[in-house]
Write a protein that holds these residues in place. Structure first.
Motif, PDB file in Angstrom:
ATOM      1  N   LEU A 143       0.754  -1.236  -0.014  1.00  0.00           N
ATOM      2  CA  LEU A 143       0.019   0.050   0.017  1.00  0.00           C
ATOM      3  C   LEU A 143       0.962   1.309   0.018  1.00  0.00           C
ATOM      4  N   THR A 144       0.307   2.331  -0.821  1.00  0.00           N
ATOM      5  CA  THR A 144       1.087   3.601  -0.712  1.00  0.00           C
ATOM      6  C   THR A 144       0.850   4.157   0.668  1.00  0.00           C
ATOM      7  N   ASP A 145       1.988   4.693   1.188  1.00  0.00           N
ATOM      8  CA  ASP A 145       1.685   5.146   2.489  1.00  0.00           C
ATOM      9  C   ASP A 145       1.536   6.734   2.564  1.00  0.00           C
ATOM     10  N   PRO A 146       0.305   7.004   3.027  1.00  0.00           N
ATOM     11  CA  PRO A 146      -0.159   8.507   2.851  1.00  0.00           C
ATOM     12  C   PRO A 146       1.048   9.432   3.537  1.00  0.00           C
ATOM     13  N   GLU A 147       1.616   9.068   4.201  1.00  0.00           N
ATOM     14  CA  GLU A 147       2.757  10.122   4.966  1.00  0.00           C
ATOM     15  C   GLU A 147       4.097  10.173   4.059  1.00  0.00           C
ATOM     16  N   ARG A 148       4.238   9.186   3.223  1.00  0.00           N
ATOM     17  CA  ARG A 148       5.284   9.123   2.205  1.00  0.00           C
ATOM     18  C   ARG A 148       5.592  10.496   1.295  1.00  0.00           C
ATOM     19  N   GLY A 149       6.760  11.077   1.304  1.00  0.00           N
ATOM     20  CA  GLY A 149       6.978  12.265   0.449  1.00  0.00           C
ATOM     21  C   GLY A 149       6.426  13.422   1.364  1.00  0.00           C
ATOM     22  N   VAL A 150       5.795  13.313   2.149  1.00  0.00           N
ATOM     23  CA  VAL A 150       5.123  14.441   2.929  1.00  0.00           C
ATOM     24  C   VAL A 150       6.274  15.156   3.968  1.00  0.00           C
ATOM     25  N   GLY A 151       6.767  14.144   4.450  1.00  0.00           N
ATOM     26  CA  GLY A 151       7.909  14.504   5.509  1.00  0.00           C
ATOM     27  C   GLY A 151       9.160  15.181   5.059  1.00  0.00           C
ATOM     28  N   TYR A 152       8.838  15.894   3.949  1.00  0.00           N
ATOM     29  CA  TYR A 152      10.197  16.801   3.661  1.00  0.00           C
ATOM     30  C   TYR A 152      10.648  17.683   4.475  1.00  0.00           C
ATOM     31  N   ASP A 153       9.979  18.284   5.202  1.00  0.00           N
ATOM     32  CA  ASP A 153      10.043  19.326   6.280  1.00  0.00           C
ATOM     33  C   ASP A 153       9.827  18.741   7.613  1.00  0.00           C
ATOM     34  N   PRO A 154      10.715  17.656   8.096  1.00  0.00           N
ATOM     35  CA  PRO A 154      10.152  16.884   9.236  1.00  0.00           C
ATOM     36  C   PRO A 154      10.187  17.500  10.408  1.00  0.00           C
ATOM     37  N   GLY A 155       9.651  18.592  10.909  1.00  0.00           N
ATOM     38  CA  GLY A 155       9.589  19.222  12.129  1.00  0.00           C
ATOM     39  C   GLY A 155       9.005  18.608  13.056  1.00  0.00           C
ATOM     40  N   PRO A 156       8.903  18.671  14.363  1.00  0.00           N
ATOM     41  CA  PRO A 156       8.470  17.988  15.444  1.00  0.00           C
ATOM     42  C   PRO A 156       6.799  18.093  15.010  1.00  0.00           C
ATOM     43  N   GLY A 157       6.228  17.050  15.121  1.00  0.00           N
ATOM     44  CA  GLY A 157       4.592  17.016  15.208  1.00  0.00           C
ATOM     45  C   GLY A 157       4.392  16.938  13.777  1.00  0.00           C
ATOM     46  N   ALA A 158       5.153  17.162  12.729  1.00  0.00           N
ATOM     47  CA  ALA A 158       4.863  17.223  11.431  1.00  0.00           C
ATOM     48  C   ALA A 158       3.987  15.719  11.018  1.00  0.00           C
ATOM     49  N   VAL A 159       4.619  14.712  11.291  1.00  0.00           N
ATOM     50  CA  VAL A 159       4.034  13.235  11.013  1.00  0.00           C
ATOM     51  C   VAL A 159       2.519  13.291  11.275  1.00  0.00           C
ATOM     52  N   GLU A 160       2.264  13.534  12.632  1.00  0.00           N
ATOM     53  CA  GLU A 160       0.935  13.471  12.984  1.00  0.00           C
ATOM     54  C   GLU A 160      -0.060  14.470  12.064  1.00  0.00           C
ATOM     55  N   GLU A 161       0.518  15.686  12.121  1.00  0.00           N
ATOM     56  CA  GLU A 161      -0.164  16.710  11.068  1.00  0.00           C
ATOM     57  C   GLU A 161      -0.672  16.216   9.664  1.00  0.00           C
ATOM     58  N   THR A 162       0.216  15.405   8.958  1.00  0.00           N
ATOM     59  CA  THR A 162      -0.035  15.012   7.660  1.00  0.00           C
ATOM     60  C   THR A 162      -0.819  13.890   7.753  1.00  0.00           C
ATOM     61  N   ALA A 163      -0.609  12.946   8.729  1.00  0.00           N
ATOM     62  CA  ALA A 163      -1.435  11.617   8.811  1.00  0.00           C
ATOM     63  C   ALA A 163      -2.705  12.165   8.890  1.00  0.00           C
ATOM     64  N   ALA A 164      -3.071  13.288   9.604  1.00  0.00           N
ATOM     65  CA  ALA A 164      -4.611  13.700   9.706  1.00  0.00           C
ATOM     66  C   ALA A 164      -5.177  14.372   8.604  1.00  0.00           C
ATOM     67  N   THR A 165      -4.309  14.827   7.664  1.00  0.00           N
ATOM     68  CA  THR A 165      -4.795  15.425   6.810  1.00  0.00           C
ATOM     69  C   THR A 165      -5.036  14.964   5.472  1.00  0.00           C
ATOM     70  N   VAL A 166      -3.894  14.171   4.976  1.00  0.00           N
ATOM     71  CA  VAL A 166      -4.070  13.214   3.910  1.00  0.00           C
ATOM     72  C   VAL A 166      -5.215  12.108   3.945  1.00  0.00           C
ATOM     73  N   ALA A 167      -6.408  12.284   3.153  1.00  0.00           N
ATOM     74  CA  ALA A 167      -7.478  11.330   3.078  1.00  0.00           C
ATOM     75  C   ALA A 167      -7.450  10.559   4.021  1.00  0.00           C
ATOM     76  N   PRO A 168      -7.623  11.117   5.317  1.00  0.00           N
ATOM     77  CA  PRO A 168      -7.689  10.488   6.530  1.00  0.00           C
ATOM     78  C   PRO A 168      -9.102   9.315   6.622  1.00  0.00           C
ATOM     79  N   ILE A 169     -10.307   9.577   6.117  1.00  0.00           N
ATOM     80  CA  ILE A 169     -11.358   8.505   6.150  1.00  0.00           C
ATOM     81  C   ILE A 169     -10.767   7.341   5.097  1.00  0.00           C
ATOM     82  N   ALA A 170     -10.237   7.774   3.892  1.00  0.00           N
ATOM     83  CA  ALA A 170     -10.190   6.612   3.038  1.00  0.00           C
ATOM     84  C   ALA A 170      -8.882   5.674   3.412  1.00  0.00           C
ATOM     85  N   THR A 171      -8.012   6.338   4.372  1.00  0.00           N
ATOM     86  CA  THR A 171      -6.808   5.420   4.481  1.00  0.00           C
ATOM     87  C   THR A 171      -7.244   4.802   5.988  1.00  0.00           C
ATOM     88  N   SER A 172      -8.404   4.702   6.520  1.00  0.00           N
ATOM     89  CA  SER A 172      -8.595   4.311   7.748  1.00  0.00           C
ATOM     90  C   SER A 172      -8.968   2.840   7.629  1.00  0.00           C
TER      91      SER A 172
END
Lengths: 341, 341
Positions: free
Chosen positions: B283-312
Motif C-alpha cells: 500500500l502507498t503510505d499516505p505520509e510518504r513524501g510529505v515528511g520533507y520538512d520533518p519538524g516536530p509533530g509534522a508526521v501527525e499533522e500530515t497523517a491527519a490531513t491526507v485522506a484520513p477517512i479513505a486510509t482508515s
C-alpha cells in the motif's frame, strides 16, 4: 380443462424469429403430439413453457399459472425430459433420481423408477453412461412424483427399438394414470403412435392442429384419387374443384390428382366428371397417411428443409412415378392442397 | 425452497470433480508452505521465492496428475513433508516475528484468494448451461433465486472450508514456532480473509451468470483480476502524472480515495490492523513524501490531513463488505432476467 395454454407466442433471438405467433392448448389427460422439423421452434416453445427462456411477446401458462411468474408451481407438477440435457458426470444415475425425489419432496423409490425405464447401470458415475442410458435416466427423473404433466422433448433420442417401445408403453401408462403428456418430436411415426391430438409446428408457426383423424380429414387427406388422363383442361380442373367432397384438383405429368374427403361419393363424382370430359384413361386410389400431411407442409413452397424431406421419406420433385409402387413410398408427391382450406 | 438440496448436490459434484480438489489443494499447499518456509528460511524474500516455485511446480503436476484422489494424495504428501522440514530445520534461537507471519500470509492471500475464489465459481452456472444439466437444475421445481443461492453457498463452502482449515493449521504453526507467535492473530487474519474470498466467489458467480460460454467466463474473471490487481494501480498512477514534485507536495487525497475503494487494497489494509503497524509494502503510505520538512509533530499533522477517512481501517472494512455484498447481487439480478437456454 386446458392444462397448457399458449397464446400468440413470439420469440426473437437477435434478428432471427424463432416463434412467430404460436398458439395452442393441451387438454387435461390427453397425449399431445408436437410435431415439426428440427429448427421449427419446438424446443423454444418448451423452454418458454418451463421458463428457461422468456418470450418476446405472447403468453404461456400451465395449470392456469403463468409460465414466467409461477414457474416453480408449474414445475412442481411437471416431469421433464428435455432435448439437449446433460447429466452431472460425477453423480450416479441413482443419485440423480434421489436428488430429483428430494427436490420434489416425493417419496418414490429410485430403484423402482430406474427399473421402470430399464436402466441397470445405476451406481456408476453418469459420465460413463451411453446416450440411450442417459435417456433412460432422464426419463426416470421425469417420472418422479407422478407428475400431472409430462413434457418430453425428442424423448426417443438415442433409444434402441426396445427402449423406444418401453417409452411408448410408459407414455401410455402415464396417460392412463390421468397425466397429460406433451410429446414433442420431429419423427412423425413416434408422435402418431402415441398422440391423441397433434399440432404441427413449422418455421415458428403452428400450421395445423387437431385430433389425428380430424386433422387428416380437415386437411383433405382422406384419400387422393390419381386419374390418368389424355389431357387436363383448366375448365375440367375448375369443375372438379367445385364438386362436393373434393378438396383440390391439380394436374401434371399426364395425371389429375383429386384430393377427396374420405367418402366414396366424391371420388365417383370426380371420375364421372373426368369421363364426361372425354380424357379419362385410368385411375389409382391412395389413402393418405399423416406423413403426407407432414411432408406436404414441410416440402411445399419455400418452407421446406432437407431434413424434413428425409424425415418424411418423400422426394421433393413430383416427377416420375411408378404405378406399381406402394402409395406410401410416394408420400407427398402428388398431394397439392392449400395450407388451410 | 430447494436451495439446501441443490447446494448439497452441487457440493458433491464439485468435490468429486477437479475443481473442489484443486481449490482445496492450492489453499492447503500455500498456507502450509508459506508458514513452513518462513520458519526455516533466513529471509522473507527467500521464503516467498521458494514457496512460489514449489506451488507453481505443484500446480503443474496437478494438471497432469488429474484425478482428484491423486491430487489429494499429492497435497497430503506436501503437507507432511513441509511440516516435517519445519520441525527439523526451525532455528529456535532466531525465530521469525509474528508480524512477519501476518504480513507474508496476508500478502500471499491477497493474491491467491482472488484466483481461488474465481476458479471455484466461474463455471458454476455457465458450465451447467453448456453441458445441459441446467435442464435438470431448473427443470425441477427450483427457482432461479434458489439455484443461484445454492451455487453461491456451495462454491463459498468449497473455498472457505479449505481456507479456514489451512489458516487454523497455519495458526498452530505460527504460535508454536514464531517469536510472540499468536494463534489469535492468524485467526483474525482468517476472519478478514473469509469475506475477501467470498467477494471473489461472488464475482466469479456473476461472471458465470453473465457469460455465454465457460471460455468467456474465464476471460471475464481473468479480466476482473487484472483490472483490480494491475489496471487499478495503473489508473491511480496516471491520475497523478501531471503533478510536479510529488514528493514535496505529497499525494493528493483523490489518489487514496481511488486506491482504497479497490477491494484488494481494502483487504491488505485490514491485515495491517492485525500486526500493529500502519504501513504495508503493498500500500502507498499516505505520509510518504510529505515528511520533507520533518519538524516536530509534522508526521501527525500530515497523517491527519491526507485522506484520513479513505486510509482508515474502518473505511477498508466498509469497502470490503460493500464489495462482498454487491458482487454476487449483480449476477443474481442478471440471472433472474436472462434466457438460460
Amino acid at each position: 380443462m386446458a392444462v397448457i395454454e399458449v397464446e400468440g407466442l413470439r420469440k426473437e433471438f437477435g434478428d432471427v424469429t424463432a416463434l412467430d405467433g404460436v398458439s395452442f392448448s393441451v387438454e387435461e389427460g390427453e397425449v399431445f403430439g408436437f410435431l415439426g422439423p428440427n429448427g421449427a421452434g419446438k424446443s423454444t416453445t418448451i423452454n418458454i413453457l418451463l421458463d428457461f427462456t422468456r418470450p418476446t411477446s405472447g403468453s404461456a401458462s400451465a395449470f392456469g399459472r403463468d409460465a414466467n411468474r409461477d414457474s416453480v408451481a408449474i414445475r412442481e407438477r411437471t416431469g421433464t425430459l428435455l432435448e439437449g440435457y446433460g447429466v452431472y458426470p460425477e453423480l450416479t444415475a441413482r443419485e440423480h433420481v434421489e436428488h430429483a425425489i428430494r427436490v420434489k419432496e416425493a417419496d418414490d423409490d429410485p430403484d423402482a423408477l430406474l427399473d421402470r425405464t430399464g436402466l441397470a447401470e445405476r451406481n456408476r458415475p453418469a459420465a460413463g453412461l451411453s446416450k440411450g442410458m442417459r435417456q433412460r435416466l432422464a426419463l426416470a427423473v421425469a417420472l418422479v412424483d407422478d407428475p400431472d404433466l409430462l413434457v418430453l422433448d425428442e424423448p426417443s433420442t438415442g433409444l434402441d427399438p426396445n427402449g423406444a417401445r418401453r417409452l411408448r408403453e410408459i407414455v401410455q401408462a402415464e396417460a392412463d394414470r390421468g397425466a397429460t403428456v406433451f410429446f414433442s418430436s420431429h419423427i412423425l411415426e413416434q408422435v402418431e403412435a402415441v398422440a391423441d391430438t397433434i399440432a404441427i409446428l413449422l418455421d415458428g408457426s403452428v400450421v395445423a392442429t387437431g385430433e389425428v383423424d380430424a386433422l387428416k380429414r380437415r386437411l383433405g387427406v382422406g384419400a387422393t384419387l390419381s386419374i390418368e388422363v389424355t389431357g387436363a383442361p383448366d375448365r375440367l380442373l375448375d369443375d372438379l374443384r367445385s364438386l362436393r367432397g373434393v378438396r383440390d384438383a391439380t394436374a401434371g405429368d399426364g395425371r389429375i390428382d383429386v384430393a377427396c374427403d374420405d367418402d366414396g361419393e366424391a371420388k365417383l363424382r370426380a371420375l364421372n366428371a373426368v369421363a364426361d370430359a372425354g380424357v379419362y384413361r385410368d385411375f389409382d386410389l391412395r389413402e393418405a397417411s399423416l406423413s403426407e400431411v407432414f411432408s406436404e407442409y414441410t416440402t411445399t413452397g419455400d418452407r421446406g428443409t432437407d431434413e424434413t424431406r428425409i424425415a418424411s421419406g418423400a422426394s421433393p420433385d413430383a416427377a416420375a412415378r411408378d404405378d406399381d409402387s406402394p402409395a406410401d413410398d410416394e408420400a407427398g408427391k402428388y398431394l397439392k392442397w392449400g395450407k388451410e382450406p | 425452497m430447494t436451495w439446501r438440496e441443490v447446494a448439497r448436490r452441487d457440493l458433491t459434484s464439485v468435490y468429486r470433480s477437479r475443481t473442489g480438489t484443486a481449490v482445496a489443494a492450492i489453499l492447503a499447499l500455500f498456507t502450509v508452505l508459506v508458514v513452513g518456509l518462513m520458519g526455516l528460511a533466513p529471509s522473507l524474500q527467500a521464503a516467498a521465492a521458494v514457496g512460489g516455485l514449489v506451488v507453481v511446480l505443484a500446480l503443474v503436476v496437478m494438471v497432469f496428475v488429474g484425478s482428484p484422489r491423486a491430487v489429494a494424495a499429492l497435497v497430503g504428501a506436501f503437507t507432511v513433508l513441509t511440516l516435517a522440514l519445519t520441525a527439523v530445520l526451525t532455528q529456535p534461537e532466531f525465530p521469525p516475528a509474528n508480524r512477519d507471519a501476518i504480513l507474508v500470509i496476508g500478502s500471499a492471500l491477497s493474491f491467491l484468494l482472488p484466483l481461488v475464489g474465481l476458479l471455484g465459481s466461474y463455471a458454476a452456472l455457465v458450465g451447467e448451461r453448456e453441458t445441459g444439466s441446467v435442464r435438470f437444475l431448473l427443470g425441477l421445481p427450483t427457482s432461479r433465486d434458489d439455484a443461484y443461492l445454492a451455487k453461491f453457498l456451495s462454491r463459498s463452502a468449497v473455498v472457505v472450508g479449505p481456507l479456514v482449515a489451512g489458516m487454523i493449521l497455519a495458526g498452530v504453526l505460527v504460535a508454536a514456532t514464531f517469536e510472540d507467535g499468536s494463534f489469535i492473530a492468524v485467526l483474525g487474519l482468517a476472519v478478514v480473509s473469509v469475506p475477501y474470498a467470498l467477494l471473489f466467489v461472488g464475482l466469479g458467480l456473476t461472471a458465470s451468470a453473465y457469460a455465454e460460454t465457460t471460455n468467456r467466463a474465464v476471460a471475464i474473471v481473468i479480466g476482473v483480476f487484472a483490472l483490480l490487481r494491475a489496471g487499478w494501480p495503473a489508473a491511480q498512477w496516471l491520475s497523478i502524472r501531471g503533478i510536479e514534485d510529488i514528493y514535496a507536495t505529497g499525494y493528493p487525497d483523490y489518489f487514496f480515495w481511488i486506491g482504497r475503494i479497490n477491494p484488494i487494497n481494502a483487504y491488505v489494509k485490514l491485515t495491517t490492523f492485525l500486526m500493529d503497524r500502519d504501513v504495508h509494502p503493498l500500500l502507498t503510505d499516505p505520509e510518504r513524501g510529505v515528511g520533507y520538512d520533518p519538524g516536530p509533530g509534522a508526521v501527525e499533522e500530515t497523517a491527519a490531513t491526507v485522506a484520513p477517512i479513505a486510509t482508515s481501517v474502518e473505511f477498508a472494512a466498509a469497502v470490503l463488505l460493500a464489495w462482498t455484498v454487491a458482487a454476487p447481487l449483480f449476477g443474481l439480478w442478471y440471472f433472474r432476467r436472462r434466457d438460460v437456454l
